[in-house]
Design an enzyme around this catalytic site. Structure first.
Site, PDB file in Angstrom:
ATOM      1  CB  THR A   1      -0.859   0.097   1.276  1.00 30.46           C
ATOM      2  OG1 THR A   1       0.014   0.178   2.415  1.00 30.46           O
ATOM      3  CG2 THR A   1      -1.800  -1.067   1.410  1.00 30.46           C
ATOM      4  CG  ASP A   2       1.233   5.966  -1.017  1.00 25.54           C
ATOM      5  OD1 ASP A   2       2.084   6.105  -0.101  1.00 25.54           O
ATOM      6  OD2 ASP A   2       1.125   6.777  -1.958  1.00 25.54           O
ATOM      7  CD1 TRP A   3       4.303   5.100   5.480  1.00 28.98           C
ATOM      8  CD2 TRP A   3       4.334   4.031   3.515  1.00 28.98           C
ATOM      9  NE1 TRP A   3       5.387   4.239   5.464  1.00 28.98           N
ATOM     10  CE2 TRP A   3       5.433   3.573   4.282  1.00 28.98           C
ATOM     11  CE3 TRP A   3       4.147   3.460   2.258  1.00 28.98           C
ATOM     12  CZ2 TRP A   3       6.335   2.612   3.824  1.00 28.98           C
ATOM     13  CZ3 TRP A   3       5.049   2.505   1.801  1.00 28.98           C
ATOM     14  CH2 TRP A   3       6.121   2.103   2.571  1.00 28.98           C
ATOM     15  CG  ASN A   4      -3.267   5.515   7.030  1.00 24.18           C
ATOM     16  OD1 ASN A   4      -3.727   4.434   7.385  1.00 24.18           O
ATOM     17  ND2 ASN A   4      -3.708   6.668   7.501  1.00 24.18           N
ATOM     18  CB  ALA A   5      -3.164   3.748   0.481  1.00 19.68           C
TER      19      ALA A   5
END
Ligand SMILES: *[C@@H]1O[C@H](CO)[C@@H](O)[C@H](O)[C@H]1NC(C)=O
Ligand SMILES: *[C@@H]1O[C@H](CO)[C@@H](O)[C@H](O)[C@H]1NC(C)=O
Length: 733
Positions: free
Chosen positions: A258-262
């Protein structure tokens, strides 16, 4: 899976020519088969808890890197370190600040792109970073003012794809896992974490997916899914993009993080997500995998075989680049620069685009008196790293801001090098290091030339700089740059404008000033700014950069604007020069444009299509990047380039292909399908060979996939997308 090497099918047709180093984006020589076999064996030794640990980040701010997972001692698997970013080691102190992707693109030089990737990989390895979070193939840059465009390689998918592949191969040859990001259709900062992007299938393939295909073909270890939704479903839980496009169609064998916190739901695992980062939200409260994934597996909501698959992909990437053998421990602050600044200077210098040079004002020849004007001529007075993640535009501009920025180990500002050079030449140099117009005349008047520095900046939306919340508010120079140039040009008839910018800036006001004789597009040079600039201004090298985007006369000419809500990508295939061509809009400076201190002539085009090439859909098994025959060379084009001027220089012949209008659906009038950078001494010639692959001749058909249309293809070779010098055709039946 064995990759087919790209061979020249029609080689015999060009016997007698010495083909320039014009290899296509070649397949990686890393061995996925062996890596997957090792990974399968390792998975067999793991407990369910081990498996969950390998796919789940330890949580925000809970480890030495921006992303970390837990070690597994039974297979000697380390605490995995994932670190930003696309131009070096974020939060490092002994690492090189490489020029951003857009500057690498601006060189059009494969060797420099590859070396930049290799050096970044070596530095990451030296710091014990396992996964360096780059390169960036999205945003592609459909919005000229998109905040993060500068992290990538510009709005042409072919150029971006080549740059992605070169960077990935360089990085991974050094032993570091690359991460192709952001997948996909994340073209703006505004509302990036809530909006949905929808694009028609053809545009998806011909523009946005194209560079990721090259990334997969280059053997990329990992892909990062983006924040936005696609057709209403979050990118990180979108089976259509993760499974159907990336895995089934492109043959991707690595893992998706994931992108960070996606991540939004635990069951994203079922859509093809393999790793969650950083493992919690930024408050450390919300955790979607870890114990939740264990429960989901235990209850059968996520199959145990799916968890095994996730782990296998992650471990395979680790084995692929040899990280199971003697990899250094984690030390983000290690001094790893070596001599990599040479690459920084070369990319910064060879990415400089000379836009205007009336009466050959440049190169400078030992001026008696030189004036230097603008706050961007000197390093930020508060310190080169005084703004977190470079989130300010104060002093000389070397990169944009956000997670894709790094600390500078040092910063050579333009004035630093100009001063040294002036001292050596006996030139009197005077400086006005503000953007105030009041004091300009006294400095500029009477100088042989006045060099004025202007900027435009952008970055990631979590930082707002001078009211720009990531995306730029407009395409004007910052800090009253137009007024500053006007004041300088009024005082000095030999004004040289140097632009440091993340992307296109409207130059109309500046070009109206009679005193403006030269415009030097210096892009984003990072730490070697002054050295690179002086190399060009004084003619130590001839400028050889070419614009990796179009500079328009008005913002409206681009035909796209940041969406306030969802974006249905109504412009389709028509972004940047494809749009200008389709609508017959005259750009101010065309995609691919750049002047030199010498002149080049183009001659002797030959076009040879392989007798075997037939119209119709692609076929063959899926190899890395797509169906196998897409990557076969089906036509070869050559031409001769001569340096007809008086100094050494480099030209970038660009091949633009037009599909037959008789059988193909409406397509952009021409599309970049080849380029090379040819370095030539004055009076010498070289031959360039362009190998066109089946994919280069194809359009995407929703039902049939990639299709080569029948009819007459037109090949144009030029010095820019609007300066076409040679034309040829070939037929496909
Ligand atoms: C999104 O929806 C459009 C319109 O229905 C369709 O053409 C496209 O293929 C879809 N894309 C994805 C990735 O699901
Ligand atoms: C290149 O050629 C043009 C005309 O063809 C000429 O005006 C110009 O001075 C030449 N430039 C150089 C650097 O030789």
């Amino acid at each position: 899976m064995a990759f087919r090497s790209v061979l020249l099918v029609a080689a015999a047709a060009v016997a007698g020519f010495a083909p320039a180093a014009m290899a296509h984006t070649s397949a990686s020589n890393l061995d996925w088969d062996a890596a997957l076999t090792k990974a399968s064996t390792a998975v067999g030794k793991l407990s369910q808890q081990d498996k969950v640990n390998i796919v789940t980040g330890v949580g925000w701010d809970k480890g030495p890197c921006v992303g970390n997972t837990s070690p597994v001692s039974s297979i000697n698997y380390p605490q995995l370190c994932l670190q930003d970013g696309p131009l070096g080691i974020r939060f490092g102190s002994g690492a090189t600040a490489f020029p951003p992707g857009i500057q690498a693109a601006s060189t059009w030089d494969r060797a420099l792109m590859g070396q930049r990737g290799q050096y970044m990989g070596e530095e990451a390895k030296g710091c014990g970073v396992h996964v360096l979070l780059g390169p960036v193939g999205g945003p592609l840059g459909k919005h000229a003012n998109g905040g993060r465009n500068w992290e990538g390689f510009g709005p042409d998918p072919y150029l971006t794809g080549v740059a992605m592949a070169e960077t990935i191969q360089g990085m991974q040859s050094a032993g570091v896992q690359a991460c192709a990001k952001h997948f996909i259709l994340n073209e703006q900062e505004l509302n990036r974490e809530t909006m949905s992007s929808s694009v028609d299938d053809r545009t998806m393939h011909e523009l946005y997916l194209w560079p990721f295909s090259d990334a997969v073909r280059a053997g990329v270890a990992s892909v990062m899914c983006s924040y936005n939704k696609i057709n209403g479903t979050w990118a990180c839980e979108n089976k259509n993009v993760l499974d159907n496009l990336l895995r089934d169609e492109l043959g991707f064998q690595g893992y998706v993080m994931t992108d960070w916190n996606a991540q939004h739901t635990t069951l994203a695992a079922n859509a093809g997500l393999d790793m969650t980062m950083p493992g919690s939200d930024y408050g450390g409260k919300s955790i979607l995998w870890g114990p939740q994934l264990t429960s989901a597996v235990n209850s059968g909501q996520v199959a145990g075989t799916r968890l095994d698959e996730m782990v296998k992909r992650i471990l395979a990437a680790w084995y692929l680049v040899g990280q199971d053998k003697g990899y250094p421990g984690i030390n983000i602050k290690a001094d790893v620069q070596g001599t990599h600044k040479d690459n920084v200077r070369a990319v910064a210098r060879d990415g400089i685009v000379l836009l205007k040079n009336d009466a050959n004002l440049l190169p400078l020849r030992k001026p008696t008196k030189l004036a230097v004007i603008g706050s961007a001529a000197v390093v930020n007075p508060q310190g080169m790293n005084s703004c977190t993640d470079q989130g300010c535009n104060t002093g000389a501009l070397g990169m944009g801001w956000g997670s894709g920025a790094v600390n500078y180990p040092y910063f050579v500002a333009p004035y630093d090098t100009l001063k040294t050079r002036a001292a050596a030449d006996g030139t009197t140099i005077s400086l006005s290091s503000t953007d105030a117009t009041g004091s300009v005349a006294s400095v500029a008047e009477g100088a042989d030339a006045a060099i004025v520095f202007i900027t435009a900046d952008s970055g990631e939306g979590y930082i707002t700089v001078e009211n720009n919340a990531g995306d730029r508010n407009d395409l004007d120079p910052w800090h009253g740059g137009n007024a500053l140039v006007q004041a300088v040009a009024a005082a000095n008839p030999n004004t040289i404008v140097v632009v440091h910018s993340v992307g296109p800036v409207l130059l109309e006001s500046i070009l109206q000033q009679k005193g403006v004789k030269a415009v030097v597009w210096a892009g984003l040079p990072s730490q070697e700014s002054g050295n690179a600039l002086v190399d060009v201004l004084y003619g130590l090298v001839s400028p050889s950069g070419k614009l990796p985007y179009t500079i328009a006369k008005t913002a409206a000419d681009y035909g796209t604007s940041i969406a306030h809500g969802d974006d249905n990508f109504a412009e389709g295939l028509y972004i940047d020069y494809r749009h200008f061509d389709q609508k017959a809009i005259e750009p101010r400076y065309a995609f691919g444009f750049g002047l030199s201190y010498t002149n080049f002539t183009f001659a002797d085009i030959t076009v040879t299509a392989a007798a075997t090439v037939k119209s119709g859909p692609a076929s063959g098994a899926v190899v890395a990047g797509g169906k196998a025959d897409l990557f076969e060379t089906v036509a070869t084009v050559t031409c001769k380039i001569t340096n007809s001027g008086s100094v050494a220089g480099a030209e970038v012949p660009q091949l633009y292909l037009s599909l037959p209008t008789s059988s193909a659906p409406a397509a952009p009038p021409k599309q970049l399908r080849g380029f090379d950078k040819v370095k030539l001494e004055a009076g010498t010639s070289g031959t360039v060979t362009f190998n066109l692959r089946r994919k280069d001749l194809s359009y995407w058909d929703v039902a049939k996939g990639w299709v080569v249309p029948s009819g007459t293809f037109t090949v144009n070779i030029g010095a820019s997308s609007r300066d076409l010098r040679l034309k040829g055709t070939f037929n496909v039946s």
